[in-house]
Design a protein around this motif. Structure first.
Motif, PDB file in Angstrom:
ATOM      1  N   SER A  15      12.607  12.680   0.922  1.00  0.00           N
ATOM      2  CA  SER A  15      13.052  11.281   0.903  1.00  0.00           C
ATOM      3  C   SER A  15      14.565  11.185   1.137  1.00  0.00           C
ATOM      4  CB  SER A  15      12.689  10.634  -0.438  1.00  0.00           C
ATOM      5  OG  SER A  15      13.278   9.364  -0.533  1.00  0.00           O
ATOM      6  N   GLU A  65       6.165   7.414   2.214  1.00  0.00           N
ATOM      7  CA  GLU A  65       5.114   8.366   1.854  1.00  0.00           C
ATOM      8  C   GLU A  65       5.669   9.486   0.981  1.00  0.00           C
ATOM      9  OE1 GLU A  65       1.763   8.590   2.338  1.00  0.00           O
ATOM     10  OE2 GLU A  65       1.952   6.482   2.946  1.00  0.00           O
ATOM     11  N   ALA A  66       6.874   9.956   1.354  1.00  0.00           N
ATOM     12  CA  ALA A  66       7.502  11.029   0.573  1.00  0.00           C
ATOM     13  C   ALA A  66       7.785  10.557  -0.851  1.00  0.00           C
ATOM     14  CB  ALA A  66       8.797  11.469   1.264  1.00  0.00           C
ATOM     15  N   ARG A  67       8.276   9.332  -0.985  1.00  0.00           N
ATOM     16  CA  ARG A  67       8.554   8.779  -2.319  1.00  0.00           C
ATOM     17  C   ARG A  67       7.255   8.618  -3.115  1.00  0.00           C
ATOM     18  NH1 ARG A  67      13.052   5.767  -3.470  1.00  0.00           N
ATOM     19  NH2 ARG A  67      11.822   3.947  -4.128  1.00  0.00           N
ATOM     20  N   LYS A  68       6.208   8.187  -2.405  1.00  0.00           N
ATOM     21  CA  LYS A  68       4.914   8.018  -3.062  1.00  0.00           C
ATOM     22  C   LYS A  68       4.403   9.344  -3.605  1.00  0.00           C
ATOM     23  CE  LYS A  68       0.268   6.199  -2.087  1.00  0.00           C
ATOM     24  NZ  LYS A  68      -0.608   5.622  -1.038  1.00  0.00           N
ATOM     25  N   ASN A  69       4.681  10.427  -2.834  1.00  0.00           N
ATOM     26  CA  ASN A  69       4.248  11.770  -3.239  1.00  0.00           C
ATOM     27  C   ASN A  69       5.281  12.487  -4.095  1.00  0.00           C
ATOM     28  OD1 ASN A  69       1.868  11.482  -1.753  1.00  0.00           O
ATOM     29  ND2 ASN A  69       2.862  12.195   0.139  1.00  0.00           N
ATOM     30  N   LYS A  70       6.353  11.748  -4.463  1.00  0.00           N
ATOM     31  CA  LYS A  70       7.443  12.287  -5.278  1.00  0.00           C
ATOM     32  C   LYS A  70       8.130  13.491  -4.642  1.00  0.00           C
ATOM     33  CE  LYS A  70       5.570  10.517  -9.605  1.00  0.00           C
ATOM     34  NZ  LYS A  70       5.224  10.788 -11.015  1.00  0.00           N
ATOM     35  N   ASP A  71       8.154  13.463  -3.296  1.00  0.00           N
ATOM     36  CA  ASP A  71       8.869  14.500  -2.546  1.00  0.00           C
ATOM     37  C   ASP A  71      10.298  13.998  -2.327  1.00  0.00           C
ATOM     38  OD1 ASP A  71       9.831  16.423  -0.865  1.00  0.00           O
ATOM     39  OD2 ASP A  71       8.192  16.298   0.613  1.00  0.00           O
TER      40      ASP A  71
END
Length: 474
Positions: free
Chosen positions: A448, A438-444
């Motif tokens: 990540s 989810e973090a990668r999807k949100n570019k966080d």
């Protein structure tokens, strides 16, 4: 198919005595201690050879003995304040446990010298009747010079053998022998606590060499296809086996002699042996090293070549096994997906060509390095196809089937290789992986990376693939 025959010192076309069947005898251990990895080299080398024959469709009758009585056994039994039979039982059990851990196929038969005493005595009696052996004070010796081809296997002449023998026997033994190169078939009991059996020559026990002649001819026939063992057995052990066996039967003893190279250690590459005290036992090593890694390390070098044992070389073997593991995981992941298959004729052709190259290499005196190179060259193509949106499932399934067969020749259990051991923290790991996705999807990227570090602390390795995130324990 070609094999290197030590007797002729050249590669020869392999033709079994009976089509579709191979009778193979491999000298086993003297069971007075745990086997070290130098001993394991021979076990693994000939298990790999056996497995390839079976891959080719042969039925292999595989006999490997236990030497369970000799000077080392007697001396060690005294040291451990036990009997020779109890000592043998202890280390035979350990041998079977250690070789099972290395995924060695069970022998068709594991005969023991002490179980063949009556046959050994009868064999020696026959050699005496034929004038090839003589008795002196309860000892029985073989007349080596009477056998016309003595020294042929080890490529030594009689003068060289006499010079070497005279340096290794004491005056007492010299006086008993007719010739320095004569060797013992039966040894008289010297001390009351020595294990011994009744014989026509008094109480005593077999010499080392006679047992293998007896057991090979008894269980596999007068002439066998293959006899194997370490290079250190060429002389005197195998040389003496030929002399004894052919003198008794009047037939060729072995059609193909195969000998494996040594295991060396250190920068000086000294041969590993108990006498040099530079050995590592399999029993101890597999407590800290994955047995599959050790097995693959030993099996991935052509059997006649020397192996240098080091932690670096073990680590390299593990790296290669990890590549194999990841390829299998990639294939399984795609084959389990509910997606359409897309035919890829080039992939099918590449797999077929690899099979040809693999077998071509193995048919050339079991050239495992070239066989593995053929597989290595294919892996990037397989993994690239597995990363496509639509894969050729039929081709990948075919490759998986062949890949498992190829790796099994090297003793690799693919099911065990890719099995993920269940752990109490699996749910926690799955949750962290999901959060990281989810973090990668949100570019966080900060979160990540933080989660990746948390997973690393838990001993978990993350692999990001086009088809999703996978994790394994280190």
């Amino acid at each position: 198919m070609k094999v290197f025959n030590t007797l002729t010192r050249q590669k020869e076309d392999f033709k079994p005595i009976t089509p579709g069947q191979i009778n193979m005898y491999v000298c086993g251990p003297t069971v007075y201690n745990y086997i070290h990895i130098g001993n394991a080299r021979s076990v693994i080398a000939f298990d790999t050879i056996r497995r390839y024959f079976e891959y080719k469709g042969y039925k292999v009758n595989y006999v490997s003995n236990f030497t369970d009585v000799d000077d080392k056994m007697i001396n060690e039994a005294r040291e451990e304040h036990t009997t020779v039979p109890k000592l043998a039982d202890k280390y035979i059990r350990a041998y079977l446990e250690d070789t099972e851990a290395l995924n060695i196929e069970k022998a068709t038969l594991h005969p023991r010298a002490t179980h063949e005493i009556s046959e050994i005595i009868a064999f020696v009696e026959d050699l005496i009747k034929k004038g090839y052996a003589y008795e002196v004070d309860g000892d029985v010796y073989y007349r080596a010079k009477k056998f016309p081809n003595y020294g042929e296997l080890s490529d030594q002449n009689i003068e060289q053998l006499e010079e070497g023998a005279s340096e290794h026997i004491n005056d007492e033994e010299q006086n008993r022998k007719e010739d320095p190169i004569d060797f013992a078939l039966w040894k008289a009991q010297k001390e009351e606590d020595e294990i011994a059996w009744d014989s026509p020559w008094g109480k005593g026990r077999p010499g080392w060499h006679i047992e293998c002649s007896v057991m090979s001819t008894k269980y596999l026939g007068d002439t066998i296809d293959i006899h194997g063992g370490g290079q250190d057995l060429e002389f005197p052990h195998h040389e003496n086996e030929i002399a004894q066996s052919e003198a008794k039967t009047g037939k060729k003893f072995v059609n193909y002699w195969l000998h494996n190279g040594f295991v060396t250690v250190g920068k000086k590459e000294e041969k590993m042996s108990k006498s040099l005290h530079n050995f590592v036992t399999v029993h101890d090593l597999i407590k800290t090293v994955d047995p599959q890694v050790l097995r693959f390390f030993m099996a991935s070098v052509q059997y006649r070549r020397q192996i240098n044992y080091s932690e670096e070389n073990l680590a390299q073997a593990k790296t290669i096994l990890d590549r194999f593991k990841n390829t299998l995981l990639n294939i399984n992941y795609r084959l389990e997906e509910d997606t359409e298959t897309k035919a890829d004729p080039k992939l099918t052709e590449a797999i077929a060509n690899t099979k040809v190259e693999f077998e071509k290499a193995m048919d050339d005196d079991f050239n495992v390095q070239n066989a593995l190179a053929a597989i290595y060259d294919l892996l990037p193509i397989i993994n690239a196809n597995a990363a496509l949106d639509n894969v050729d499932k039929d081709a990948l399934s075919n490759f998986k089937e062949e890949f498992i067969k190829w790796l099994s020749i090297f003793g690799i259990d693919c099911e065990k290789l890719i099995k993920k051991e269940a752990g109490a923290d699996d749910d926690k790991i799955d949750a962290l992986v999901k959060e990281r996705d989810e973090a990668r999807k949100n570019k966080d990227w900060a979160r990540s990376d933080e989660i990746r570090d948390q997973l690393k602390d838990l001993g978990v390795t993350i692999q990001d693939t086009p088809q999703g995130t996978r994790w394994t324990r280190e």
